[in-house]
Scaffold this motif. Sequence first.
Motif, PDB file in Angstrom:
ATOM      1  N   VAL A 195       0.840  -1.207   0.000  1.00  0.00           N
ATOM      2  CA  VAL A 195       0.000   0.000   0.000  1.00  0.00           C
ATOM      3  C   VAL A 195       0.869   1.249   0.000  1.00  0.00           C
ATOM      4  O   VAL A 195       0.623   2.207  -0.747  1.00  0.00           O
ATOM      5  CB  VAL A 195      -0.957  -0.007   1.203  1.00  0.00           C
ATOM      6  CG1 VAL A 195      -1.677   1.348   1.314  1.00  0.00           C
ATOM      7  CG2 VAL A 195      -1.968  -1.136   1.076  1.00  0.00           C
ATOM      8  N   ASP A 198       2.236   1.832  -3.307  1.00  0.00           N
ATOM      9  CA  ASP A 198       1.208   1.921  -4.343  1.00  0.00           C
ATOM     10  C   ASP A 198       1.540   0.984  -5.507  1.00  0.00           C
ATOM     11  O   ASP A 198       1.376   1.324  -6.676  1.00  0.00           O
ATOM     12  CB  ASP A 198       1.048   3.357  -4.850  1.00  0.00           C
ATOM     13  CG  ASP A 198      -0.085   3.489  -5.864  1.00  0.00           C
ATOM     14  OD1 ASP A 198      -1.098   2.776  -5.710  1.00  0.00           O
ATOM     15  OD2 ASP A 198       0.054   4.278  -6.825  1.00  0.00           O
ATOM     16  N   THR A 199       2.006  -0.213  -5.167  1.00  0.00           N
ATOM     17  CA  THR A 199       2.412  -1.164  -6.201  1.00  0.00           C
ATOM     18  C   THR A 199       2.043  -2.583  -5.784  1.00  0.00           C
ATOM     19  O   THR A 199       2.397  -3.025  -4.694  1.00  0.00           O
ATOM     20  CB  THR A 199       3.932  -1.105  -6.459  1.00  0.00           C
ATOM     21  OG1 THR A 199       4.299   0.234  -6.819  1.00  0.00           O
ATOM     22  CG2 THR A 199       4.320  -2.056  -7.578  1.00  0.00           C
ATOM     23  N   THR A 200       1.353  -3.270  -6.663  1.00  0.00           N
ATOM     24  CA  THR A 200       1.085  -4.685  -6.452  1.00  0.00           C
ATOM     25  C   THR A 200       1.207  -5.387  -7.799  1.00  0.00           C
ATOM     26  O   THR A 200       1.609  -4.764  -8.790  1.00  0.00           O
ATOM     27  CB  THR A 200      -0.317  -4.906  -5.832  1.00  0.00           C
ATOM     28  OG1 THR A 200      -0.454  -6.286  -5.463  1.00  0.00           O
ATOM     29  CG2 THR A 200      -1.425  -4.533  -6.810  1.00  0.00           C
ATOM     30  N   SER A 258      -0.601  -0.183 -10.316  1.00  0.00           N
ATOM     31  CA  SER A 258      -0.787   0.837  -9.292  1.00  0.00           C
ATOM     32  C   SER A 258      -2.105   0.585  -8.574  1.00  0.00           C
ATOM     33  O   SER A 258      -3.152   0.465  -9.218  1.00  0.00           O
ATOM     34  CB  SER A 258      -0.816   2.236  -9.927  1.00  0.00           C
ATOM     35  OG  SER A 258      -1.382   3.190  -9.037  1.00  0.00           O
ATOM     36  N   LEU A 259      -2.070   0.493  -7.249  1.00  0.00           N
ATOM     37  CA  LEU A 259      -3.296   0.266  -6.486  1.00  0.00           C
ATOM     38  C   LEU A 259      -4.259   1.442  -6.613  1.00  0.00           C
ATOM     39  O   LEU A 259      -5.471   1.255  -6.788  1.00  0.00           O
ATOM     40  CB  LEU A 259      -2.955   0.047  -5.012  1.00  0.00           C
ATOM     41  CG  LEU A 259      -2.368  -1.312  -4.629  1.00  0.00           C
ATOM     42  CD1 LEU A 259      -1.894  -1.285  -3.182  1.00  0.00           C
ATOM     43  CD2 LEU A 259      -3.401  -2.407  -4.828  1.00  0.00           C
ATOM     44  N   LYS A 260      -3.745   2.652  -6.524  1.00  0.00           N
ATOM     45  CA  LYS A 260      -4.604   3.839  -6.553  1.00  0.00           C
ATOM     46  C   LYS A 260      -5.276   4.032  -7.905  1.00  0.00           C
ATOM     47  O   LYS A 260      -6.455   4.368  -7.983  1.00  0.00           O
ATOM     48  CB  LYS A 260      -3.790   5.082  -6.181  1.00  0.00           C
ATOM     49  CG  LYS A 260      -3.290   5.092  -4.746  1.00  0.00           C
ATOM     50  CD  LYS A 260      -2.459   6.335  -4.476  1.00  0.00           C
ATOM     51  CE  LYS A 260      -1.929   6.340  -3.037  1.00  0.00           C
ATOM     52  NZ  LYS A 260      -1.065   7.523  -2.776  1.00  0.00           N
ATOM     53  N   ARG A 261      -4.512   3.827  -8.963  1.00  0.00           N
ATOM     54  CA  ARG A 261      -5.053   4.068 -10.301  1.00  0.00           C
ATOM     55  C   ARG A 261      -5.628   2.820 -10.944  1.00  0.00           C
ATOM     56  O   ARG A 261      -6.282   2.903 -11.976  1.00  0.00           O
ATOM     57  CB  ARG A 261      -3.962   4.656 -11.205  1.00  0.00           C
ATOM     58  CG  ARG A 261      -3.473   6.029 -10.755  1.00  0.00           C
ATOM     59  CD  ARG A 261      -2.422   6.615 -11.685  1.00  0.00           C
ATOM     60  NE  ARG A 261      -1.185   5.837 -11.668  1.00  0.00           N
ATOM     61  CZ  ARG A 261      -0.705   5.173 -12.705  1.00  0.00           C
ATOM     62  NH1 ARG A 261      -1.366   5.161 -13.853  1.00  0.00           N
ATOM     63  NH2 ARG A 261       0.432   4.516 -12.616  1.00  0.00           N
ATOM     64  N   ALA A 262      -5.369   1.662 -10.339  1.00  0.00           N
ATOM     65  CA  ALA A 262      -5.836   0.384 -10.881  1.00  0.00           C
ATOM     66  C   ALA A 262      -5.432   0.232 -12.344  1.00  0.00           C
ATOM     67  O   ALA A 262      -6.198  -0.251 -13.184  1.00  0.00           O
ATOM     68  CB  ALA A 262      -7.345   0.257 -10.733  1.00  0.00           C
ATOM     69  N   ARG A 263      -4.191   0.642 -12.636  1.00  0.00           N
ATOM     70  CA  ARG A 263      -3.672   0.569 -13.997  1.00  0.00           C
ATOM     71  C   ARG A 263      -2.239   0.019 -13.965  1.00  0.00           C
ATOM     72  O   ARG A 263      -1.508   0.206 -12.987  1.00  0.00           O
ATOM     73  CB  ARG A 263      -3.672   1.947 -14.659  1.00  0.00           C
ATOM     74  CG  ARG A 263      -5.059   2.518 -14.892  1.00  0.00           C
ATOM     75  CD  ARG A 263      -4.970   3.897 -15.525  1.00  0.00           C
ATOM     76  NE  ARG A 263      -4.297   3.848 -16.817  1.00  0.00           N
ATOM     77  CZ  ARG A 263      -4.910   3.576 -17.967  1.00  0.00           C
ATOM     78  NH1 ARG A 263      -6.214   3.318 -17.971  1.00  0.00           N
ATOM     79  NH2 ARG A 263      -4.249   3.556 -19.101  1.00  0.00           N
ATOM     80  N   GLN A 265       1.704  -0.273 -14.394  1.00  0.00           N
ATOM     81  CA  GLN A 265       2.774   0.714 -14.298  1.00  0.00           C
ATOM     82  C   GLN A 265       4.121  -0.003 -14.304  1.00  0.00           C
ATOM     83  O   GLN A 265       4.213  -1.191 -14.006  1.00  0.00           O
ATOM     84  CB  GLN A 265       2.644   1.546 -13.026  1.00  0.00           C
ATOM     85  CG  GLN A 265       2.873   0.774 -11.739  1.00  0.00           C
ATOM     86  CD  GLN A 265       2.838   1.660 -10.505  1.00  0.00           C
ATOM     87  OE1 GLN A 265       2.312   2.762 -10.538  1.00  0.00           O
ATOM     88  NE2 GLN A 265       3.393   1.180  -9.407  1.00  0.00           N
TER      89      GLN A 265
END
Length: 282
Positions: A195, A198-200, A258-263, A265
């Motif tokens: 979290v 911001d990377t998964t 990216s967790l926040k953008r769900a896109r 990266q």
Amino acid sequence: MRFSLHNEYTAVTRFADLDTQRHVTSRTYEAFALEGRYRVLHALGYTQEKIQTEQIYLKSVSGYVKFYRQQFPGVELKVVTEAFPVKNGCIHWEQKILEASGELVCHLQLLTAPVREDKPFIIERKENSGKHPEIFYSDLPPWSGAGERIVSTFSTLYSERDFAGRYPVAALWRIFEEGRWAFADRVGLTYERIVAMDTTSFYMGSVANFFAEIPAGRTLQLMTWIERIDKIRYWFRQDVLLNGRVLLSMRDEQLIVSLKRARPQRATAEFLQYMGKYVEFQ
């Protein structure tokens, strides 16, 4: 004699199929596919009673899976199965799981070697085969020795065996899934760290080789590493061993997101630090 059989049926996802990412877990699709394979056998005259009486089993050799669209509970999916004979009496299974709109959800391929009373036998039928699909599974190369590997263990459960006392493909996928989680834990990729960065990553698909049956009630050794990283993707590799012998091997593709953008990266420098010494090909 050659055969190519086609079967379609409707499967419904359940709330119980959700995983920690809150969408239908990958093993659910393999369970749907397994049902499709045995429906084809039934059409060939291999009923449940015949299969059990004659101790018939589809021994897995190699497999491929690719995921396209996430699913949630209460969705009706069409499971399409085709069977094609290949060399040495093996069967290539070509399976697609589709939404009602026709959109592809999951594509599975499995090479199986039919056995009867633990001996190879050939399933035959007088019927023309259809066009053979492109095959995506292959023999995976052994670890080159470059980089390091995470070593973990997995204890096989007696209760996960199927009607023949063996482990179905979905149960084998669970072993690899545990290996990925163990890798993340050992390198420090906790939920909180993910979290904060911001990377998964999302499991997009894999190729697997099945060399030998998995024994019940034994502790297996899992060797896990990263084969390579390429911009927004990386590839996990795993070997599953017992007493130094490789029983299973898998390569799976992970999409960095990216967790926040769900896109998707690119892998960040911080994310790469966790992988560093476990990357085989830099």
